[in-house]
Design a protein around this motif. Structure first.
Motif, PDB file in Angstrom:
ATOM      1  N   ALA A  23       0.787  -1.031  -0.068  1.00  0.00           N
ATOM      2  CA  ALA A  23      -0.061   0.036  -0.011  1.00  0.00           C
ATOM      3  C   ALA A  23       0.991   1.147  -0.155  1.00  0.00           C
ATOM      4  N   LEU A  24       1.874   1.273   0.720  1.00  0.00           N
ATOM      5  CA  LEU A  24       2.826   2.472   0.713  1.00  0.00           C
ATOM      6  C   LEU A  24       3.297   2.516  -0.677  1.00  0.00           C
ATOM      7  N   LEU A  25       3.985   1.531  -1.322  1.00  0.00           N
ATOM      8  CA  LEU A  25       4.493   1.697  -2.569  1.00  0.00           C
ATOM      9  C   LEU A  25       3.540   2.364  -3.527  1.00  0.00           C
ATOM     10  N   TYR A  26       2.233   1.605  -3.584  1.00  0.00           N
ATOM     11  CA  TYR A  26       1.367   2.159  -4.427  1.00  0.00           C
ATOM     12  C   TYR A  26       1.160   3.675  -4.308  1.00  0.00           C
ATOM     13  N   LEU A  27       1.003   4.177  -2.987  1.00  0.00           N
ATOM     14  CA  LEU A  27       0.710   5.654  -2.726  1.00  0.00           C
ATOM     15  C   LEU A  27       1.697   6.387  -3.267  1.00  0.00           C
ATOM     16  N   ALA A  28       2.925   5.778  -2.911  1.00  0.00           N
ATOM     17  CA  ALA A  28       4.307   6.828  -3.286  1.00  0.00           C
ATOM     18  C   ALA A  28       4.337   6.632  -4.760  1.00  0.00           C
TER      19      ALA A  28
END
Length: 477
Positions: A23-28
């Motif tokens: 999820a963090l990679l997606y948001l970033a």
């Protein structure tokens, strides 16, 4: 905490952290655009996240990250985690990321994802281990331990173990080996009413031979050996009696010079112990071995199903009795399981003789059975045992309980064969003939012990290829 709760907690926290890292990679990448303007936006979020989580869980399982790490250093676990996460991210880079990231920002995105996975999973696992340690200090999930040693050494080691409750060991019994001329107490208790068996070498009342029985009765998981450096015979006897038992052997360091090649030194929270006979294969090789077992078994049973049905029908038509023969065998850690074979002998072949080894030109073998034995096809139903997990493709051949009891008394270290899963084929089978005498068994035990001490995927493949050659050459008996 119990092993089951520990495993569930690790799986749950890891899955959560893998999902958060994605999820963090997606948001970033797509919301905050830290790594430049993306080439395209994904149509879905949840499915890739679930697939990525499944990938990491499988990789962790394959790498042995869900094996029991009882009372081990949390720092050592973080080092293992560093290696697995690094390899996992590299696999993803070459499989997926290399085509989806901008060349100018690919390194930053890859490092960000690696740091997210490693950091989040490390925090989650440290939390689980902290809770686990707190529970150990309160007596939950401790390992039951048995001490074997001279009377003064037993007292000393018991005191040392009591001083380190975070090591997670609870002494539930001891075998006190009395020195010549000593008269040990008839019975005694340690700690919280723990049963203590008293043994005096050279007496018939109670000896060190009681060790296997006490392991079973007390549910022992660790055997702590507190003997002097000159007690070679006593140590070897302990090793022999514990062979095949699901216990870990740990020595007070006096004996390191004696068993150097078979030991691994460890310090459990300041309690110096030496583990004897650790796992013969690294975790990833054990996972590959099991994957190979399942894959080959499915292929053999599935692709050859018409032939196996035809053989079963032929057996039924040529001699009375079932096509599949069932027999009790001794497996890993001495567990009894049912082994399956195509029947090659007449029904009740051992009714008069009792358990005996097959011989060359054995009159009990049926005509179709002789043909099946020659080409080793009678062993095919054992691929079902492999699928069930009772056996492996490669390992020491499982023996019947009657012969195990007999041979373990006559052949030193015979039960060491039970440290690993038995196999359809093995090093002894490709290097020696069929058993027809005790001398044959002695030779095979030497080959089996050599295999156990040198287990590897490379050796398994070597044995499998030799077995295929033996089958094609029709050298079975």
């Amino acid at each position: 905490m119990s092993r089951r709760i520990e495993l569930i907690a690790l799986l749950a926290i890891d899955a959560l952290m893998f999902s958060l890292a994605y999820a963090l990679l997606y948001l970033a990448r797509f919301e905050w655009q830290w790594f430049g303007q993306p080439k395209l936006y994904p149509m879905m979020f949840w499915l890739p996240m679930l697939l990525m989580t499944a990938y990491w869980v499988l990789l962790f399982a394959f790498s042995g990250m869900y094996r029991e790490r009882y009372a081990e250093s949390r720092f050592d676990e973080l080092v293992s985690l560093f290696k697995v996460v690094t390899v996992g991210v590299l696999i993803l880079v070459f499989a997926i990321f290399i085509d989806t990231l901008e060349p100018s920002s690919s390194r930053e995105a890859i490092f960000f994802y690696w740091a997210s996975v490693y950091g989040l999973v490390s925090v989650g696992r440290l939390g689980v281990r902290t809770v686990q340690k707190a529970l150990l200090l309160r007596g939950y999930g401790v390992h039951k331990a048995l001490i074997v040693g001279w009377s003064d050494k037993v007292e000393q080691l018991y005191s040392e173990v009591s001083r380190y409750p975070e090591a997670g060991l609870k002494i539930v019994g001891a075998i006190r080996v009395a020195r010549p001329g000593e008269q040990p107490p008839v019975s005694e208790s340690e700690g919280d009413g723990a049963a203590v068996a008293v043994a005096q070498v050279g007496t018939s009342a109670c000896t060190i031979e009681a060790l296997p029985r006490l392991i079973d009765e007390l549910g022992v998981q660790d055997v702590l050996i507190a003997l002097d450096g000159r007690d070679h015979d006593a140590l070897l006897e302990v090793l022999r009696l514990c062979d095949g038992k699901p216990v870990k052997l740990k020595l007070v360091p006096d004996f390191y010079t004696l068993i150097g090649g078979m030991a691994r030194t460890e310090h459990m929270y300041g309690l110096p112990l030496i583990e004897v006979l650790p796992e013969p294969m690294p975790a990833w090789e054990q996972s590959m071995k099991r994957l190979m077992d399942v894959t080959v078994s499915l292929l053999v049973l599935g692709l050859g199903l018409p032939l196996w049905l035809a053989i079963g029908l032929l057996i039924r038509l040529t001699s009375p009795g079932p096509a599949i023969y069932k027999q009790q065998r001794v497996g890993q850690h001495g567990r009894i399981f049912t082994l399956y074979k195509f029947r090659t002998m007449y029904v009740d072949a051992e009714a008069r003789t009792g358990p005996v080894w097959a011989t060359k030109d054995d009159p009990r073998v049926t005509p179709i059975g002789r043909w099946l034995r020659r080409w080793r096809l009678d062993e095919v139903p054992q691929f079902w045992n492999v699928l069930k997990g009772d056996m492996s493709l490669v390992g020491p051949r499982p023996e019947r309980p009657y012969f195990v009891e007999k041979l373990s008394r006559e052949i030193p270290l015979y039960n060491r064969r039970h440290r690993v899963k038995p196999g359809i084929t093995g090093w002894a089978q490709v290097r020696w003939k069929y058993d027809s005498s005790l001398d044959d068994v002695r030779q095979k035990v030497k080959f089996d012990l050599f295999y156990i001490e040198n287990m590897s995927l490379r050796m398994d493949l070597k044995i499998i290829f030799r077995t295929i050659y033996t089958m094609l050459a029709g050298k079975g008996q």
